[in-house]
Design a protein around this motif. Structure first.
Motif, PDB file in Angstrom:
ATOM      1  N   THR A 127       4.563 -10.835   6.253  1.00 48.52           N
ATOM      2  CA  THR A 127       3.919 -10.364   7.474  1.00 48.52           C
ATOM      3  C   THR A 127       4.865  -9.542   8.348  1.00 48.52           C
ATOM      4  OG1 THR A 127       2.407 -12.243   7.482  1.00 48.52           O
ATOM      5  CG2 THR A 127       2.694 -11.082   9.559  1.00 48.52           C
ATOM      6  N   LEU A 128       6.091 -10.022   8.546  1.00 46.17           N
ATOM      7  CA  LEU A 128       7.045  -9.294   9.377  1.00 46.17           C
ATOM      8  C   LEU A 128       7.467  -7.991   8.702  1.00 46.17           C
ATOM      9  CD1 LEU A 128       8.923  -8.915  11.773  1.00 46.17           C
ATOM     10  CD2 LEU A 128      10.604 -10.355  10.594  1.00 46.17           C
ATOM     11  N   LEU A 129       7.850  -8.034   7.443  1.00 46.02           N
ATOM     12  CA  LEU A 129       8.334  -6.832   6.775  1.00 46.02           C
ATOM     13  C   LEU A 129       7.261  -5.749   6.737  1.00 46.02           C
ATOM     14  CD1 LEU A 129      10.620  -5.404   5.344  1.00 46.02           C
ATOM     15  CD2 LEU A 129       9.846  -6.417   3.186  1.00 46.02           C
ATOM     16  N   VAL A 130       6.037  -6.113   6.453  1.00 42.80           N
ATOM     17  CA  VAL A 130       4.945  -5.138   6.461  1.00 42.80           C
ATOM     18  C   VAL A 130       4.818  -4.498   7.841  1.00 42.80           C
ATOM     19  CG1 VAL A 130       2.430  -4.886   6.353  1.00 42.80           C
ATOM     20  CG2 VAL A 130       3.630  -6.124   4.549  1.00 42.80           C
ATOM     21  N   GLY A 131       4.909  -5.302   8.892  1.00 41.11           N
ATOM     22  CA  GLY A 131       4.810  -4.769  10.248  1.00 41.11           C
ATOM     23  C   GLY A 131       5.933  -3.809  10.574  1.00 41.11           C
ATOM     24  N   LEU A 132       7.155  -4.138  10.163  1.00 43.09           N
ATOM     25  CA  LEU A 132       8.292  -3.260  10.423  1.00 43.09           C
ATOM     26  C   LEU A 132       8.163  -1.946   9.663  1.00 43.09           C
ATOM     27  CD1 LEU A 132      11.307  -5.769  10.326  1.00 43.09           C
ATOM     28  CD2 LEU A 132      10.031  -4.945  12.316  1.00 43.09           C
ATOM     29  N   LEU A 133       7.749  -2.015   8.404  1.00 45.42           N
ATOM     30  CA  LEU A 133       7.618  -0.805   7.596  1.00 45.42           C
ATOM     31  C   LEU A 133       6.521   0.107   8.123  1.00 45.42           C
ATOM     32  CD1 LEU A 133       7.993  -2.414   4.051  1.00 45.42           C
ATOM     33  CD2 LEU A 133       9.694  -1.028   5.250  1.00 45.42           C
ATOM     34  N   ARG A 134       5.431  -0.480   8.574  1.00 37.30           N
ATOM     35  CA  ARG A 134       4.349   0.340   9.125  1.00 37.30           C
ATOM     36  C   ARG A 134       4.790   1.046  10.407  1.00 37.30           C
ATOM     37  NH1 ARG A 134      -0.703  -3.892   8.213  1.00 37.30           N
ATOM     38  NH2 ARG A 134      -1.468  -2.984   6.248  1.00 37.30           N
ATOM     39  N   ALA A 135       5.571   0.365  11.227  1.00 38.59           N
ATOM     40  CA  ALA A 135       5.997   0.939  12.500  1.00 38.59           C
ATOM     41  C   ALA A 135       7.123   1.954  12.338  1.00 38.59           C
ATOM     42  CB  ALA A 135       6.433  -0.173  13.449  1.00 38.59           C
TER      43      ALA A 135
ATOM     44  N   ALA B 202       1.201  -8.631  -0.737  1.00 34.99           N
ATOM     45  CA  ALA B 202       1.014  -8.070   0.597  1.00 34.99           C
ATOM     46  C   ALA B 202       1.525  -6.634   0.678  1.00 34.99           C
ATOM     47  CB  ALA B 202       1.732  -8.942   1.635  1.00 34.99           C
ATOM     48  N   LEU B 203       2.662  -6.367   0.063  1.00 34.69           N
ATOM     49  CA  LEU B 203       3.211  -5.013   0.060  1.00 34.69           C
ATOM     50  C   LEU B 203       2.316  -4.058  -0.720  1.00 34.69           C
ATOM     51  CD1 LEU B 203       6.959  -5.940  -0.486  1.00 34.69           C
ATOM     52  CD2 LEU B 203       5.990  -4.926   1.592  1.00 34.69           C
ATOM     53  N   ASP B 204       1.798  -4.530  -1.839  1.00 34.29           N
ATOM     54  CA  ASP B 204       0.877  -3.704  -2.628  1.00 34.29           C
ATOM     55  C   ASP B 204      -0.386  -3.385  -1.839  1.00 34.29           C
ATOM     56  OD1 ASP B 204       2.608  -3.648  -4.764  1.00 34.29           O
ATOM     57  OD2 ASP B 204       1.596  -5.267  -5.869  1.00 34.29           O
ATOM     58  N   GLU B 205      -0.963  -4.397  -1.208  1.00 29.05           N
ATOM     59  CA  GLU B 205      -2.210  -4.209  -0.460  1.00 29.05           C
ATOM     60  C   GLU B 205      -2.012  -3.286   0.736  1.00 29.05           C
ATOM     61  OE1 GLU B 205      -3.400  -8.157   0.506  1.00 29.05           O
ATOM     62  OE2 GLU B 205      -3.905  -8.689  -1.576  1.00 29.05           O
ATOM     63  N   ALA B 206      -0.806  -3.284   1.307  1.00 35.52           N
ATOM     64  CA  ALA B 206      -0.514  -2.424   2.450  1.00 35.52           C
ATOM     65  C   ALA B 206      -0.097  -1.022   2.025  1.00 35.52           C
ATOM     66  CB  ALA B 206       0.579  -3.055   3.310  1.00 35.52           C
ATOM     67  N   GLY B 207       0.000  -0.794   0.725  1.00 32.09           N
ATOM     68  CA  GLY B 207       0.426   0.512   0.236  1.00 32.09           C
ATOM     69  C   GLY B 207       1.892   0.793   0.493  1.00 32.09           C
ATOM     70  N   LEU B 208       2.724  -0.240   0.501  1.00 29.65           N
ATOM     71  CA  LEU B 208       4.131  -0.097   0.857  1.00 29.65           C
ATOM     72  C   LEU B 208       5.081  -0.420  -0.293  1.00 29.65           C
ATOM     73  CD1 LEU B 208       3.906  -1.816   4.363  1.00 29.65           C
ATOM     74  CD2 LEU B 208       4.262   0.629   3.935  1.00 29.65           C
ATOM     75  N   SER B 209       4.558  -0.628  -1.478  1.00 36.95           N
ATOM     76  CA  SER B 209       5.402  -1.046  -2.599  1.00 36.95           C
ATOM     77  C   SER B 209       6.383   0.045  -3.030  1.00 36.95           C
ATOM     78  CB  SER B 209       4.541  -1.475  -3.784  1.00 36.95           C
ATOM     79  OG  SER B 209       3.645  -0.451  -4.152  1.00 36.95           O
ATOM     80  N   ASP B 210       6.175   1.298  -2.583  1.00 35.72           N
ATOM     81  CA  ASP B 210       7.132   2.355  -2.899  1.00 35.72           C
ATOM     82  C   ASP B 210       8.353   2.313  -1.982  1.00 35.72           C
ATOM     83  OD1 ASP B 210       5.504   3.043  -0.721  1.00 35.72           O
ATOM     84  OD2 ASP B 210       5.887   5.188  -0.996  1.00 35.72           O
ATOM     85  N   ARG B 211       8.248   1.548  -0.880  1.00 36.89           N
ATOM     86  CA  ARG B 211       9.357   1.470   0.077  1.00 36.89           C
ATOM     87  C   ARG B 211       9.968   0.076   0.166  1.00 36.89           C
ATOM     88  NH1 ARG B 211       6.456   3.002   5.253  1.00 36.89           N
ATOM     89  NH2 ARG B 211       8.430   2.325   6.188  1.00 36.89           N
ATOM     90  N   ALA B 212       9.398  -0.877  -0.528  1.00 39.57           N
ATOM     91  CA  ALA B 212       9.900  -2.250  -0.408  1.00 39.57           C
ATOM     92  C   ALA B 212       9.606  -3.032  -1.669  1.00 39.57           C
ATOM     93  CB  ALA B 212       9.272  -2.940   0.803  1.00 39.57           C
TER      94      ALA B 212
ATOM     95  N   ALA C 171      14.585   1.415  12.221  1.00 39.10           N
ATOM     96  CA  ALA C 171      14.764   2.567  11.321  1.00 39.10           C
ATOM     97  C   ALA C 171      16.230   2.937  11.172  1.00 39.10           C
ATOM     98  CB  ALA C 171      13.957   3.757  11.836  1.00 39.10           C
ATOM     99  N   ALA C 172      17.020   2.700  12.212  1.00 44.41           N
ATOM    100  CA  ALA C 172      18.439   3.047  12.162  1.00 44.41           C
ATOM    101  C   ALA C 172      19.198   2.239  11.114  1.00 44.41           C
ATOM    102  CB  ALA C 172      19.066   2.843  13.538  1.00 44.41           C
ATOM    103  N   LEU C 173      18.647   1.126  10.692  1.00 42.84           N
ATOM    104  CA  LEU C 173      19.301   0.283   9.688  1.00 42.84           C
ATOM    105  C   LEU C 173      19.135   0.835   8.280  1.00 42.84           C
ATOM    106  CD1 LEU C 173      18.213  -3.222  11.049  1.00 42.84           C
ATOM    107  CD2 LEU C 173      20.434  -2.101  11.353  1.00 42.84           C
ATOM    108  N   GLY C 174      18.181   1.711   8.084  1.00 46.67           N
ATOM    109  CA  GLY C 174      17.951   2.301   6.763  1.00 46.67           C
ATOM    110  C   GLY C 174      17.175   1.381   5.847  1.00 46.67           C
ATOM    111  N   ARG C 175      17.760   0.241   5.548  1.00 44.86           N
ATOM    112  CA  ARG C 175      17.106  -0.763   4.699  1.00 44.86           C
ATOM    113  C   ARG C 175      17.399  -2.140   5.257  1.00 44.86           C
ATOM    114  NH1 ARG C 175      18.201  -3.755  -0.169  1.00 44.86           N
ATOM    115  NH2 ARG C 175      20.276  -2.806  -0.381  1.00 44.86           N
ATOM    116  N   VAL C 176      16.380  -2.988   5.276  1.00 47.08           N
ATOM    117  CA  VAL C 176      16.556  -4.357   5.746  1.00 47.08           C
ATOM    118  C   VAL C 176      16.201  -5.333   4.626  1.00 47.08           C
ATOM    119  CG1 VAL C 176      16.095  -3.799   8.155  1.00 47.08           C
ATOM    120  CG2 VAL C 176      14.214  -4.520   6.674  1.00 47.08           C
ATOM    121  N   VAL C 177      16.818  -6.487   4.675  1.00 47.65           N
ATOM    122  CA  VAL C 177      16.452  -7.597   3.799  1.00 47.65           C
ATOM    123  C   VAL C 177      15.870  -8.687   4.681  1.00 47.65           C
ATOM    124  CG1 VAL C 177      17.244  -9.336   2.160  1.00 47.65           C
ATOM    125  CG2 VAL C 177      18.262  -7.047   2.127  1.00 47.65           C
ATOM    126  N   ASP C 178      14.600  -8.990   4.476  1.00 45.35           N
ATOM    127  CA  ASP C 178      13.939 -10.061   5.226  1.00 45.35           C
ATOM    128  C   ASP C 178      14.223 -11.359   4.477  1.00 45.35           C
ATOM    129  OD1 ASP C 178      12.375 -11.652   6.787  1.00 45.35           O
ATOM    130  OD2 ASP C 178      10.511 -10.551   6.493  1.00 45.35           O
TER     131      ASP C 178
END
Length: 341
Positions: free
Chosen positions: A186-194, A213-223, A172-179
């Motif tokens: 799989t990794l990015l979804v896990g990091l965003l959820r945590a 995967a981001l859409d299905e996880a409900g994370l497309s607003d953050r990634a 979280a301290a990084l603010g934004r990451v590029v995978d």
């Protein structure tokens, strides 16, 4: 029964088992034709199996007879084949069939080992390209189903570790990451959820799987996911650039290019996070099978931490921290001065 079937000396038999190509290829053919699944419940004759698999009865029977002699299959007095306890291992869904099925992306790549002598003699021949006339990565680009298979193999390995990776570092301290080379996400979804405040971008040859995967996880607003190559310049300005199980798939020269693009994009204040199953030092045990696969498929290698540090230093990056996550390591790198690319 001849001495070839039952060697009199156990040492001779062990050497034959280690050097034999016949049994491994027969097993691969049986797996590719789904023979273990077909006979797991009910034994069947070679004729029945040949009809089911569109195969030649005589040839298939000879292959199955060899596997019966090798202890993989049983064969009764009526010529019906079944599975031994050893053969039932071919039914276990732990990734092994992926390496044995000749129609999968990994099973196809395994055949590049016939060029091992060429690689040993030259030091720079990539076996996959020698066999198929193109690189492993170019092949994935030409065949979408193979790319999906490969991403799933990588994702299966990541799923076992993503939770520990997510808590082993303050993402979280990084603010934004590029995978970078993040596959199906799989990794990015896990990091965003945590880390609910973290934002992310994924870059890979095809953004489609990660976008879904981001859409299905409900994370497309953050990634978001982008199609592109890490052999080209990367989107700048993120707090962290993540390379998870990427560096072992490439030669030293290519790793320098990839790390260099990460360093350029991260700038003076960003971080490059290399996540891999590093060998601790030159004298430590290493996964020699995986190391040789990296060599034969891609011209890559399993590297020690010191080798990874040296490559990072060559592009102006120096370690800031080393953390363990499950059986992998997270190496945090930052700018150390002018790059020497």
């Amino acid at each position: 029964m001849t001495s070839a079937a039952v060697p009199s000396d156990r040492g001779e038999r062990t050497l034959r088992e280690l050097s034999d190509l016949i049994t491994p290829m027969a097993i691969r053919v049986a797996v590719t034709l789904r023979i273990p699944q077909r006979i797991s419940a009910t034994a069947a004759t070679a004729a029945e199996l040949a009809a089911d698999t569109n195969s030649d009865t005589d040839v298939l029977e000879r292959v199955l007879a060899h596997l019966a002699g090798a202890g993989v299959l049983t064969r009764d007095e009526n010529g019906r084949f079944g599975l031994t306890s050893l053969g039932t291992q071919l039914l276990i869904d732990d990734g092994r069939p992926e390496f044995l099925d000749l129609t999968t992306v990994v099973g196809r790549a395994e055949l590049s080992f016939v060029h091992l002598l060429d690689v040993v003699r030259s030091g720079d021949v990539v076996a996959y390209a020698a066999r198929y006339g193109t690189s492993f990565w170019a092949d994935l680009g030409e065949e979408p189903s193979s790319a999906v298979q490969f991403d799933q193999v990588m994702a299966d390995g990541m799923k076992k570790r993503v939770d520990e990776i997510a808590v082993a570092y303050d993402w979280a301290a990084l603010g934004r990451v590029v995978d970078v080379g993040g596959g199906n996400g799989t990794l990015l979804v896990g990091l965003l959820r945590a880390h609910p405040t973290l934002r992310g971008t994924l870059l890979d040859r095809d953004a489609g799987p990660a976008t879904r995967a981001l859409d299905e996880a409900g994370l497309s607003d953050r990634a978001t996911a982008l199609s592109g190559s890490f052999l080209e310049p990367l989107p700048p300005g993120a707090g962290g650039y993540v390379l998870s199980r990427v560096q072992s798939d490439w030669s030293d020269a290519d790793v320098r290019i990839i790390l260099g693009h990460c360093a350029d994009a991260a700038g003076a204040h960003g971080r490059v996070l290399v996540i891999d199953e590093f060998t601790a030092d030159e004298g430590a045990d290493t996964d020699t099978e995986t190391d040789l696969r990296m060599l034969m498929y891609y011209g890559g290698k399993e590297r020690t931490l010191e080798q990874a540090r040296e490559l990072a230093a060559s592009v102006g990056l120096t370690p800031r921290s080393i953390r363990r996550a499950a059986d992998w390591t997270i190496m945090e790198l930052g700018a150390s001065g002018p790059a020497r690319r």
